[in-house]
Design a protein around this motif. Structure first.
Motif, mmCIF file in Angstrom:
data_model
loop_
_atom_site.group_PDB
_atom_site.id
_atom_site.type_symbol
_atom_site.label_atom_id
_atom_site.label_comp_id
_atom_site.label_asym_id
_atom_site.label_seq_id
_atom_site.Cartn_x
_atom_site.Cartn_y
_atom_site.Cartn_z
ATOM 1 N N TRP A 62 24.332 48.932 65.441
ATOM 2 C CA TRP A 62 23.215 49.860 64.599
ATOM 3 C C TRP A 62 22.328 50.666 65.357
ATOM 4 O O TRP A 62 21.564 50.003 66.265
ATOM 5 C CB TRP A 62 22.816 48.881 63.538
ATOM 6 N N LEU A 63 22.178 51.955 65.019
ATOM 7 C CA LEU A 63 21.051 52.536 65.631
ATOM 8 C C LEU A 63 19.821 52.028 65.156
ATOM 9 O O LEU A 63 18.850 51.917 66.099
ATOM 10 C CB LEU A 63 21.177 54.039 65.169
ATOM 11 N N ALA A 64 19.666 51.471 64.172
ATOM 12 C CA ALA A 64 18.381 51.009 63.787
ATOM 13 C C ALA A 64 17.972 49.560 64.669
ATOM 14 O O ALA A 64 16.780 49.601 65.198
ATOM 15 C CB ALA A 64 18.255 50.404 62.162
ATOM 16 N N THR A 65 18.928 48.914 65.028
ATOM 17 C CA THR A 65 18.685 47.747 66.120
ATOM 18 C C THR A 65 18.494 48.331 67.451
ATOM 19 O O THR A 65 17.620 47.562 68.179
ATOM 20 C CB THR A 65 20.056 46.913 66.065
ATOM 21 N N ALA A 66 19.093 49.357 67.916
ATOM 22 C CA ALA A 66 18.881 49.956 69.116
ATOM 23 C C ALA A 66 17.260 50.317 69.329
ATOM 24 O O ALA A 66 17.000 49.988 70.300
ATOM 25 C CB ALA A 66 19.840 51.095 69.427
ATOM 26 N N TRP A 67 17.025 50.888 68.079
ATOM 27 C CA TRP A 67 15.579 51.320 68.114
ATOM 28 C C TRP A 67 14.570 49.981 68.282
ATOM 29 O O TRP A 67 13.696 50.107 69.115
ATOM 30 C CB TRP A 67 15.174 52.145 67.058
ATOM 31 N N ALA A 72 22.947 49.363 78.541
ATOM 32 C CA ALA A 72 24.178 48.721 77.845
ATOM 33 C C ALA A 72 23.910 48.359 76.559
ATOM 34 O O ALA A 72 24.729 48.690 75.693
ATOM 35 C CB ALA A 72 24.997 47.583 78.908
ATOM 36 N N GLN A 73 22.745 47.445 76.449
ATOM 37 C CA GLN A 73 22.519 47.170 75.129
ATOM 38 C C GLN A 73 22.153 48.139 74.070
ATOM 39 O O GLN A 73 22.728 48.295 72.942
ATOM 40 C CB GLN A 73 21.314 45.821 75.151
ATOM 41 N N ARG A 78 10.807 58.640 66.785
ATOM 42 C CA ARG A 78 9.428 57.961 66.219
ATOM 43 C C ARG A 78 9.497 57.054 65.152
ATOM 44 O O ARG A 78 8.472 56.380 65.008
ATOM 45 C CB ARG A 78 9.070 59.555 65.582
ATOM 46 N N SER A 79 10.541 57.041 64.651
ATOM 47 C CA SER A 79 10.659 56.044 63.453
ATOM 48 C C SER A 79 11.823 55.055 63.497
ATOM 49 O O SER A 79 11.809 54.255 62.714
ATOM 50 C CB SER A 79 10.438 56.831 62.021
ATOM 51 N N GLY A 80 12.856 55.488 63.988
ATOM 52 C CA GLY A 80 14.040 54.503 64.022
ATOM 53 C C GLY A 80 14.950 54.971 62.944
ATOM 54 O O GLY A 80 16.149 54.349 62.677
ATOM 55 N N GLU A 81 14.556 56.001 62.082
ATOM 56 C CA GLU A 81 15.291 56.247 61.048
ATOM 57 C C GLU A 81 16.298 57.616 61.338
ATOM 58 O O GLU A 81 15.966 58.457 62.220
ATOM 59 C CB GLU A 81 14.490 56.811 59.791
ATOM 60 N N HIS A 82 17.352 57.820 60.758
ATOM 61 C CA HIS A 82 18.417 58.847 60.990
ATOM 62 C C HIS A 82 19.210 59.014 59.820
ATOM 63 O O HIS A 82 19.327 58.017 58.922
ATOM 64 C CB HIS A 82 19.357 58.586 62.184
ATOM 65 N N ASP A 83 19.757 60.249 59.710
ATOM 66 C CA ASP A 83 20.574 60.611 58.681
ATOM 67 C C ASP A 83 21.933 59.809 58.748
ATOM 68 O O ASP A 83 22.624 60.276 59.835
ATOM 69 C CB ASP A 83 20.751 62.033 58.562
ATOM 70 N N CYS A 126 29.159 62.657 67.700
ATOM 71 C CA CYS A 126 28.249 63.587 68.326
ATOM 72 C C CYS A 126 26.637 63.118 68.332
ATOM 73 O O CYS A 126 26.008 63.182 69.192
ATOM 74 C CB CYS A 126 28.327 65.034 68.081
ATOM 75 N N GLY A 127 26.536 62.701 66.707
ATOM 76 C CA GLY A 127 25.062 62.548 66.638
ATOM 77 C C GLY A 127 24.673 61.193 67.302
ATOM 78 O O GLY A 127 23.620 61.032 67.751
ATOM 79 N N GLU A 128 25.593 60.046 67.066
ATOM 80 C CA GLU A 128 25.386 58.803 67.592
ATOM 81 C C GLU A 128 24.929 58.902 69.067
ATOM 82 O O GLU A 128 24.042 58.246 69.665
ATOM 83 C CB GLU A 128 26.254 57.682 67.474
ATOM 84 N N ALA A 129 25.975 59.516 69.924
ATOM 85 C CA ALA A 129 25.698 59.567 71.222
ATOM 86 C C ALA A 129 24.521 60.344 71.718
ATOM 87 O O ALA A 129 23.662 60.055 72.619
ATOM 88 C CB ALA A 129 26.901 60.470 71.872
ATOM 89 N N ALA A 130 23.889 61.414 70.918
ATOM 90 C CA ALA A 130 22.719 62.083 71.287
ATOM 91 C C ALA A 130 21.684 61.243 70.959
ATOM 92 O O ALA A 130 20.524 61.236 71.893
ATOM 93 C CB ALA A 130 22.691 63.326 70.373
#
Length: 285
Positions: free
Chosen positions: A116-121, A109-110, A14-19, A36-40
């Motif tokens: 960074w997960l924020a960049t992926a979002w 793949a990208q 919803r926001s691109g934010e994560h713990d 585990c968290g990143e993969a999920a």
């Protein structure tokens, strides 16, 4: 109450934010929870993108585009104007490798590999916007291009720029010049020339927008007089939609560029950091 994995995943989508500590996921230590968290989260992001684009067709012309050749054609005038002949090949090689077109063949793949997960979002929304699909959030930015360090990401919509003086590829490529160190591509660096181009931090968007517009003025106008006419047309249109860019300064830079023998160098001069004043030497007695 701590988040569950399902709640953490919903928040990210919803926001691109994560713990950053991934406390919602199990694991014997921090690294196990991160893994585990990143993969999920990445798997959920890819699934969300697929669900929104399942019945959408990607533009055939963009699918078959030779992005390397296309990039070289777009950025070559800028590189020739900003760098000496002995450095141009190295810079062109860098830019050719730096542009990634987000397509059905590349998006997964990208989203998996970007650090960074924020960049992926952001990339997911960039891809969705390029296809006219629903974004992951109502307030997600409607990006057409994105640059990070030495990589430029482009969506399908970036090739259908509505304005005559827009070129998202040149804009994003211009940002690489202040993100890449000279020694990274084998060029000689000095104390005052660490980056490919030294651009004032507060002028980086101005530089990119000026390069973008000047590339179009240069491509559309045959000679200084025609480019001045085109600039007058541009002045009557919309200005860069970025609060970091002063429209008056932006247009003044373009006027100087159009009138100069090497407009690219004039843009660089106007966006370079101010030179430190030299200290006066000892006075003779």
């Amino acid at each position: 109450m701590p988040e569950t994995p399902e709640q953490a995943t919903e928040r990210y989508l919803r926001s691109g934010e994560h713990d950053a500590h991934f406390r919602a996921w199990p694991g014997n230590d921090f690294l196990a929870r991160v893994h585990c968290g990143e993969a999920a989260l990445r798997a959920a992001l890819i699934a969300a993108v697929h669900s929104r684009t399942l019945h959408l067709a990607f533009p055939e012309a963009v699918t078959n585009l030779d992005i390397v050749a296309f990039t070289r054609e777009k950025v070559a005038p800028m590189v020739r104007g900003l760098f000496p002949a002995c450095e141009q090949a190295s810079v062109l090689d860098l830019l050719e490798r730096s542009v990634i077109l987000l397509t059905p063949a590349t998006i997964d793949a990208q989203l998996q590999s970007t650090p960074w997960l924020a960049t992926a979002w952001d990339l997911a929304n960039l891809y969705l916007a390029g296809l006219g699909a629903d974004l992951l959030a109502e307030d997600a930015p409607g990006l057409l291009g994105l640059s990070e360090e030495t990589t430029c990401y482009l969506s399908a919509a970036s090739f259908d720029a509505p304005g005559r003086f827009e070129d998202f590829l040149v804009h994003e490529a211009a940002h690489i010049f202040h993100n890449c160190k000279r020694e990274t591509i084998g060029l000689r660096a000095t104390r005052t020339r660490e980056w490919l181009l030294e651009i004032d931090f507060g002028k980086r968007e101005t530089f990119a927008y000026a390069c973008e517009a000047y590339s179009r003025l240069h491509a559309l106008g045959d000679g200084p007089r025609e480019r001045q006419r085109l600039l007058a047309e541009h002045e009557q249109g919309s200005m860069p939609p970025d609060e970091r860019v002063d429209a008056v300064e932006y247009l003044d830079i373009l006027r100087e560029a159009v009138a100069a023998r090497n407009g690219w160098k004039r843009i660089l001069q106007r966006c370079s950091p101010p030179r430190a004043a030299r200290r006066p030497g000892p006075r003779a007695v």
